[in-house]
Design a protein around this motif. Structure first.
Motif, short mmCIF file in Angstrom:
data_model
loop_
_atom_site.label_atom_id
_atom_site.label_comp_id
_atom_site.label_asym_id
_atom_site.label_seq_id
_atom_site.Cartn_x
_atom_site.Cartn_y
_atom_site.Cartn_z
N SER A 130 0.79 -1.06 -0.19
CA SER A 130 -0.21 -0.48 -0.05
C SER A 130 0.95 1.17 0.21
O SER A 130 0.55 2.25 -0.43
N ARG A 131 2.04 1.18 0.06
CA ARG A 131 2.87 2.57 0.43
C ARG A 131 4.11 2.31 0.00
O ARG A 131 4.98 1.11 0.26
N VAL A 132 4.86 3.11 -0.56
CA VAL A 132 5.80 2.85 -1.79
C VAL A 132 6.57 3.77 -1.55
O VAL A 132 5.75 4.76 -1.55
N ALA A 133 7.86 3.64 -1.83
CA ALA A 133 8.96 5.03 -2.31
C ALA A 133 9.66 4.46 -3.24
O ALA A 133 10.49 4.13 -3.55
N VAL A 134 10.08 5.28 -3.77
CA VAL A 134 10.78 5.58 -4.80
C VAL A 134 11.44 7.04 -4.84
O VAL A 134 11.71 8.11 -4.38
N LEU A 135 13.10 6.38 -5.70
CA LEU A 135 13.73 7.63 -5.67
C LEU A 135 14.69 7.04 -7.06
O LEU A 135 15.64 5.70 -7.01
N GLY A 136 15.54 8.40 -8.25
CA GLY A 136 15.58 8.15 -9.53
C GLY A 136 17.55 7.73 -8.50
O GLY A 136 17.71 8.26 -8.16
N GLY A 137 17.39 7.27 -9.83
CA GLY A 137 19.00 6.73 -9.50
C GLY A 137 19.90 6.47 -8.46
O GLY A 137 19.23 4.78 -8.17
N SER A 138 20.78 6.81 -7.75
CA SER A 138 21.02 5.68 -6.80
C SER A 138 20.69 6.35 -5.39
O SER A 138 21.58 6.96 -4.67
N GLY A 139 20.29 4.82 -5.01
CA GLY A 139 19.06 5.62 -3.20
C GLY A 139 19.39 4.69 -2.46
O GLY A 139 18.68 5.38 -1.65
N ALA A 140 20.18 3.92 -2.45
CA ALA A 140 20.59 3.09 -1.15
C ALA A 140 20.83 3.71 0.14
O ALA A 140 21.09 2.83 0.98
N SER A 141 21.94 4.69 -0.64
CA SER A 141 22.11 5.11 1.05
C SER A 141 21.02 5.82 1.73
O SER A 141 21.09 6.27 2.94
#
Length: 262
Positions: free
Chosen positions: A176-187
């Motif tokens: 139900s709840r999603v986060a997104v970050l384009g590119g290198s987002g593992a940090s």
């Protein structure tokens, strides 16, 4: 619209002063094109292939997300890619401008476009910066999807060559709840975990970052750098179209730099 006016318009929206201290936003090469009518080629990464495309299309500005010059240059020598880009830029009168971490934060920037592609609702930044802007986005799926449906939607809408995700015992679990970050987002994994997101779409994740994500009860989804940032370049080209520029086009020579053996 002149190139100088286009850059003024853009910087009022995505101020290069917002970029991180390690970043390099703004003009990479300006060979004296500011007063020319803007003929813009938008790309993710400024490469020699994109430069050759710009020359063929008679563009006078390459507008890129990734910086051409990232680390301090100690020398420029014949045969080196950056040196060749510099030579071609001046010989063909083509400027190169970069919007990187400043473009990541804004509405219709890299993360915001991903959130729109997944049709997330009640969206907020993962890490706020200023004025409601920030890095990444987190929001609600309406209607909710199973993990399998979410992965299928990402595959369909972003078309990554390889989709990697955390091992899950239940692909039918409700997300139900999603986060997104384009590119290198593992940090940003620990920050994402604090938002209550169940799944996190980003790229360039390493082995132990999948472990970290699992330990945070977060499903990590890696769709690749190109697939998660290229859509924002398309959106930027559309914005430039609305300004009635002399000419603007999204590059067809952008490269993923990776191939996967089936």
């Amino acid at each position: 619209m002149k190139i100088a006016d286009l850059i003024t318009w853009f910087e009022a929206w995505a101020n290069p002063a917002w970029c991180e201290s390690w970043d390099n936003c703004g003009w990479q090469i300006e060979p004296g094109v500011l007063q020319e009518k803007a003929r813009v080629l938008v790309c993710l990464t400024p490469t020699l292939a994109v430069m050759q495309e710009a020359i063929a299309l008679h563009a006078n500005l390459i507008f890129a997300h990734h910086p051409l010059i990232f680390n301090p240059l100690k020398s420029l020598r014949t045969g080196e890619a950056i040196a060749e880009m510099l030579r071609l830029s001046f010989s063909h009168n083509i400027g190169i401008y970069t919007a990187h971490t400043n473009f990541d934060q804004v509405q219709d920037g890299t993360a915001d476009v991903l959130a729109q592609i997944l049709e997330l609702k009640e969206v907020t930044p993962i890490v706020p910066t200023q004025g409601g802007l920030g890095y990444g986005r987190v929001g609600l799926l309406e209607p909710f999807l199973t993990l399998q449906e979410l992965l299928a939607a990402i595959q369909t809408r972003l078309a990554p060559p390889n989709l990697i995700f955390s091992p899950s015992a239940d692909l039918q679990q409700t997300i139900s709840r999603v986060a997104v970050l384009g590119g290198s987002g593992a940090s940003y994994i620990s920050s994402v975990a604090k938002t209550g997101a169940q799944a996190y779409l980003t790229s360039d994740c390493k082995f132990h970052q999948f472990q970290e994500s699992r330990d945070c009860n977060l499903i990590l989804i890696d769709a690749g750098h190109y697939a998660t940032e290229r859509p924002a370049c398309d959106r930027l080209a559309q914005k430039f179209h609305s300004l009635n520029l002399d000419w603007v086009q999204l590059s067809q020579k952008d490269e993923d730099f990776r191939q996967f053996f089936a």
